[in-house]
Design an enzyme around this catalytic site. Sequence first.
Site, PDB file in Angstrom:
ATOM      1  N   GLN A  56       0.761  -1.337  -0.081  1.00 52.35           N
ATOM      2  CA  GLN A  56      -0.124   0.042  -0.149  1.00 52.35           C
ATOM      3  C   GLN A  56       0.930   1.210   0.058  1.00 52.35           C
ATOM      4  OE1 GLN A  56      -3.172  -0.210  -0.553  1.00 52.35           O
ATOM      5  NE2 GLN A  56      -2.757  -2.347  -0.709  1.00 52.35           N
ATOM      6  N   ASN A  57       2.051   1.063   0.056  1.00 54.23           N
ATOM      7  CA  ASN A  57       3.063   2.227   0.205  1.00 54.23           C
ATOM      8  C   ASN A  57       2.970   2.763  -1.221  1.00 54.23           C
ATOM      9  OD1 ASN A  57       5.332   4.038  -0.001  1.00 54.23           O
ATOM     10  ND2 ASN A  57       5.604   3.749   2.101  1.00 54.23           N
ATOM     11  N   ARG A  58       2.855   4.165  -1.566  1.00 52.85           N
ATOM     12  CA  ARG A  58       2.767   4.593  -2.698  1.00 52.85           C
ATOM     13  C   ARG A  58       4.030   5.007  -3.583  1.00 52.85           C
ATOM     14  NH1 ARG A  58      -1.682   8.434  -0.763  1.00 52.85           N
ATOM     15  NH2 ARG A  58      -0.163   8.376   1.151  1.00 52.85           N
ATOM     16  N   PHE A  59       5.165   4.872  -2.904  1.00 56.29           N
ATOM     17  CA  PHE A  59       6.422   5.299  -3.206  1.00 56.29           C
ATOM     18  C   PHE A  59       6.889   4.842  -4.678  1.00 56.29           C
ATOM     19  CE2 PHE A  59      11.245   5.062  -3.825  1.00 56.29           C
ATOM     20  CZ  PHE A  59      11.467   6.340  -3.525  1.00 56.29           C
ATOM     21  N   THR A  96       4.828   8.849   1.721  1.00 52.01           N
ATOM     22  CA  THR A  96       4.199   8.016   0.622  1.00 52.01           C
ATOM     23  C   THR A  96       3.430   6.976   1.438  1.00 52.01           C
ATOM     24  OG1 THR A  96       6.116   6.672   0.168  1.00 52.01           O
ATOM     25  CG2 THR A  96       5.806   8.449  -1.146  1.00 52.01           C
TER      26      THR A  96
END
Length: 165
Positions: free
Chosen positions: A43-46, A142
Site C-alpha cells: 500500500q506504500n505509494r513510493f 508516501t
Amino acid sequence: MASYEHVVHTFEPVFDKNSRILILGSLPSVKSREAQFYYGHPQNRFWKLLALLTNSSLPENIGEKRELLLANKIALWDVIQSCDIIGSSDSSIKNVVPCDLPGLLTRAPIERIYGNGAKACQLYRKYCQPKTGREILPLPSTSPANAAFSLERLRKIWEEELRLQ
C-alpha cells in the site's frame, strides 16, 4: 500489547557515481524488512509515485526498482541504522543509531537531500545534520498512513520539489 523490538537496518543504500538526489526514509517497515528492500508494503505509494514522476512503468522487483532509481540519478536510504521500535510505528522509535550519511555523501555527488515524511526529516535534523552540515527538504510521506494525501496530490508536490525532468 505490542512490545519494542531492536531492529538493525539490513540492506544497503542505493546509489552510484551519478546520484544527485538522495531520498531518505526513517527506517524500513516490517513489510519492507520482510521484502529486504525499500517501500515493500503493497500500500506504500513510493514506487507508483516514482514511476509516475519518471514516466516509467511500475517496477516489479528489486532489480527494476534499483534501475529506476539509478536511471533517474536518485539515491535511496534511511536515516536509522538501528533503533528500538514497535512494529512499523515511527512514533515509537527510540535508541537511534543513525546510518553513515556523511560517508555516503563522500561517495556520491548528492546535490539535494529529501525526507520522505516528517519523521525522516526530524530524525535527520537531530542525528545527521550536525555531521553533514546539509539541509533536508521535506516531502509528504508516501506511507499508507498518510491518507490525507492522494496519489495525485503527492505527485504534484513531489514533482515540483524534485524537478526530475
